[in-house]
Scaffold this motif. Structure first.
Motif, short mmCIF file in Angstrom:
data_model
loop_
_atom_site.label_atom_id
_atom_site.label_comp_id
_atom_site.label_asym_id
_atom_site.label_seq_id
_atom_site.Cartn_x
_atom_site.Cartn_y
_atom_site.Cartn_z
N GLY A 13 6.56 -4.67 -19.72
CA GLY A 13 5.54 -5.77 -19.47
C GLY A 13 4.72 -6.10 -20.56
N ILE A 14 4.97 -5.73 -21.68
CA ILE A 14 4.52 -6.81 -22.77
C ILE A 14 5.10 -8.05 -22.89
N GLU A 15 4.22 -8.73 -23.06
CA GLU A 15 5.11 -10.30 -24.56
C GLU A 15 6.16 -10.30 -24.83
N THR A 16 7.21 -10.55 -24.77
CA THR A 16 8.19 -10.06 -26.01
C THR A 16 7.80 -11.37 -27.19
N SER A 17 7.70 -12.43 -26.60
CA SER A 17 7.32 -13.74 -27.45
C SER A 17 6.06 -13.22 -28.50
N SER A 18 4.77 -12.33 -28.26
CA SER A 18 3.99 -12.06 -28.08
C SER A 18 4.18 -11.20 -29.37
N PHE A 19 5.08 -10.01 -29.10
CA PHE A 19 5.50 -9.28 -29.26
C PHE A 19 6.27 -9.05 -30.81
N LEU A 20 7.59 -10.61 -30.69
CA LEU A 20 8.36 -11.08 -31.52
C LEU A 20 7.26 -11.54 -32.66
N ALA A 21 5.93 -11.91 -32.28
CA ALA A 21 5.28 -12.59 -33.59
C ALA A 21 4.87 -12.04 -34.40
N LEU A 22 4.26 -10.56 -33.16
CA LEU A 22 3.39 -10.06 -33.99
C LEU A 22 4.13 -8.91 -34.97
N PHE A 23 5.74 -8.60 -34.50
CA PHE A 23 6.78 -8.24 -35.53
C PHE A 23 6.73 -8.50 -37.00
N ALA A 24 6.77 -10.48 -36.62
CA ALA A 24 7.32 -10.95 -37.83
C ALA A 24 6.26 -11.22 -39.00
N SER A 25 4.87 -11.07 -38.02
CA SER A 25 3.90 -11.59 -39.00
C SER A 25 3.53 -9.90 -40.23
N ALA A 26 3.85 -8.59 -39.34
CA ALA A 26 3.81 -7.51 -39.49
C ALA A 26 5.29 -7.15 -40.60
N GLY A 27 6.33 -7.65 -40.87
CA GLY A 27 7.56 -8.05 -41.33
C GLY A 27 7.14 -8.65 -43.17
N VAL A 28 5.68 -10.01 -42.77
CA VAL A 28 5.91 -10.66 -43.63
C VAL A 28 5.33 -10.03 -44.50
N ALA A 29 3.89 -8.81 -43.79
CA ALA A 29 3.34 -8.33 -44.54
C ALA A 29 4.07 -6.73 -45.90
N ILE A 30 5.36 -6.03 -44.36
CA ILE A 30 5.82 -5.65 -45.07
C ILE A 30 6.95 -5.88 -45.42
N GLY A 31 7.20 -6.60 -46.01
CA GLY A 31 8.10 -7.33 -47.44
C GLY A 31 7.14 -7.78 -48.13
N MET A 32 5.63 -7.49 -48.23
CA MET A 32 5.41 -8.67 -49.10
C MET A 32 4.61 -6.76 -50.24
N ALA A 33 5.10 -6.28 -49.20
CA ALA A 33 4.40 -4.40 -49.21
C ALA A 33 6.08 -3.79 -50.55
N LEU A 34 6.94 -4.26 -49.50
CA LEU A 34 8.67 -2.98 -50.49
C LEU A 34 9.06 -4.57 -50.78
N SER A 35 8.62 -5.26 -51.37
CA SER A 35 9.38 -5.89 -51.85
C SER A 35 10.45 -5.21 -53.10
N GLY A 36 10.53 -4.83 -53.61
CA GLY A 36 11.57 -3.50 -54.15
C GLY A 36 12.92 -3.60 -53.11
N THR A 37 12.45 -2.65 -52.11
CA THR A 37 13.28 -2.52 -51.24
C THR A 37 13.87 -3.92 -50.60
N LEU A 38 13.49 -4.48 -50.20
CA LEU A 38 14.25 -6.46 -49.88
C LEU A 38 15.09 -6.71 -50.84
N GLN A 39 14.97 -6.03 -52.45
CA GLN A 39 15.01 -6.70 -53.66
C GLN A 39 16.52 -5.43 -53.82
N ASN A 40 16.29 -4.53 -52.92
CA ASN A 40 17.79 -3.42 -52.73
C ASN A 40 18.52 -3.86 -52.35
N PHE A 41 17.79 -4.31 -50.97
CA PHE A 41 18.41 -4.70 -49.36
C PHE A 41 19.97 -5.76 -50.17
#
Length: 303
Positions: free
Chosen positions: A103-131
Motif C-alpha cells: 500500500g505504499i505509493e511506489t512513486s514516493s518510494f522511487l523518489a525516496l530511493f532516488a534521493s537516497a541513491g544520490v546520497a549513497i552515491g556521494m558517500a560511496l563514490s569509490g564504489t561507483l568508480q569501481n562499478f
C-alpha cells in the motif's frame, strides 16, 4: 512548487481523516480498525507470498540466463558480470512490487530511493568508480579470466571479474582482490596476451675468455632445445632466432646478453632450466669461467 501543492494536499487529507474519526462512534472506530488490520494482514500475507515466489522466480531466471551464456560460450568474465547485474535488477523490481502491495505509493518510494541513491552515491563514490571500472574492463577487455597480469603491485592469474572487483591468484596461491576503479585506469602488464615471449639471460664471463666460443656454445645449446623457437626448428615471429651479444664491460666480467623466443606457457620452465644448464655446461663446452668480484691487497714492507 509541485512539492508544495503535494504537501498541502497531504495536510488536507490528514485533516479530513482526523475529522472523520472524531465523528465516528466507538463501535464504528473499533470496526474500522479491525477492518484496516485485516486488510493490512491480507496485504502483508500477499506481499510475503509474492516475495518468496519472486525470489524463486529470480533463481530460475538466473539459472536460465547462466545456461544461455554458457551454451553461447560467452567468456567467463562477462558471464559473471551479467549474472550479477541481472540479479541486482530483478531484486530491485521485486522489492518495488512488494512495497506496492503493502500500500505504499511506489512513486514516493522511487523518489525516496532516488534521493537516497544520490546520497549513497556521494558517500560511496569509490564504489561507483569501481562499478564503472568493471564495465570498462568488460568492454575494452585489457585482460580476461585465465590471463596472467601484473597490476597495482600484484602479479597472478585472473580468476574472476566481478562488478566491483577483480580476483587474481598469485603463483604462491594467495587470493588478491583488486578494485576495478584503479585497475581500469592504471598500467596493466598482460603477459599472456601474446603467443610468444622473449627470454633473456645475463651471463658474465672472465676477461680473456673467448666471446666467440661462448657465443657458439650458447647458440648450439639453445638451438638443440625443442622449446626454443627459431627459423630452423619451430617457426616464430620474424627475427626470432636466438642471439648472444656483449651487453656491457663490467668491473669483474664481460656480460653477455642471451635472448631467445619461447611459447608463452614455456617461459619460466625454459628460463630456470637454462640457468642451470649455462652454469653446469658452459665451462666444459666453451672453456670459460664465471668471475666474481675480487679484491687484490698488496702489502708493502718498510725497511
Amino acid at each position: 512548487m509541485i512539492q508544495t501543492v503535494e504537501q498541502t494536499d497531504s495536510v488536507v487529507t490528514v485533516a479530513k481523516e482526523v475529522s472523520r474519526i472524531k465523528d465516528m462512534s466507538f463501535d464504528d472506530l473499533i470496526q474500522s480498525l479491525i477492518s484496516d488490520v485485516v486488510r493490512f494482514a491480507i496485504s502483508l500475507a500477499i506481499a510475503i507470498a509474492v516475495f518468496y515466489a519472486g525470489r524463486w522466480l529470480i533463481g530460475r531466471i538466473y539459472r536460465v540466463v547462466e545456461n544461455i551464456l554458457r551454451r553461447r560460450h560467452v567468456e567467463a568474465s562477462l558471464t559473471t558480470f551479467i549474472l550479477s547485474f541481472v540479479k541486482i535488477v530483478l531484486y530491485f523490481i521485486l522489492i518495488v512490487t512488494v512495497v506496492g502491495i503493502l500500500g505504499i505509493e511506489t512513486s514516493s518510494f522511487l523518489a525516496l530511493f532516488a534521493s537516497a541513491g544520490v546520497a549513497i552515491g556521494m558517500a560511496l563514490s569509490g564504489t561507483l568508480q569501481n562499478f564503472a571500472g568493471g564495465v570498462l574492463i568488460l568492454l575494452l577487455k585489457p585482460f580476461k579470466v585465465g590471463d596472467t597480469i601484473e597490476a597495482q603491485g600484484y602479479a597472478g592469474t585472473v580468476k574472476k571479474i566481478e562488478i566491483f572487483n577483480t580476483v587474481i591468484t598469485t603463483p604462491d596461491n594467495k587470493t588478491i582482490i583488486i578494485p576495478n576503479g584503479g585497475l581500469s585506469t592504471s598500467s596493466i602488464n598482460n603477459s599472456t596476451a601474446q603467443l610468444y615471449r622473449r627470454v633473456e639471460w645475463k651471463i658474465g664471463i672472465s676477461y680473456g675468455d673467448s666471446v666467440a666460443s661462448a657465443r657458439e656454445a650458447i647458440l648450439s645449446m639453445l638451438k638443440a632445445d625443442p622449446d626454443i623457437r627459431w627459423t630452423g626448428n619451430n617457426p616464430a615471429p620474424v627475427g626470432a632466432d636466438p642471439e648472444v651479444v656483449v651487453a656491457s664491460l663490467d668491473d669483474s666480467a664481460v656480460t653477455l646478453s642471451v635472448r631467445a623466443w619461447v611459447d608463452q606457457s614455456n617461459y619460466w620452465k625454459v628460463y630456470f632450466r637454462f640457468n642451470e644448464r649455462f652454469y653446469t655446461e658452459l665451462p666444459s663446452l666453451a672453456g670459460i669461467s664465471f668471475p666474481f668480484p675480487q679484491l687484490d691487497v698488496h702489502i708493502a714492507r718498510e725497511n
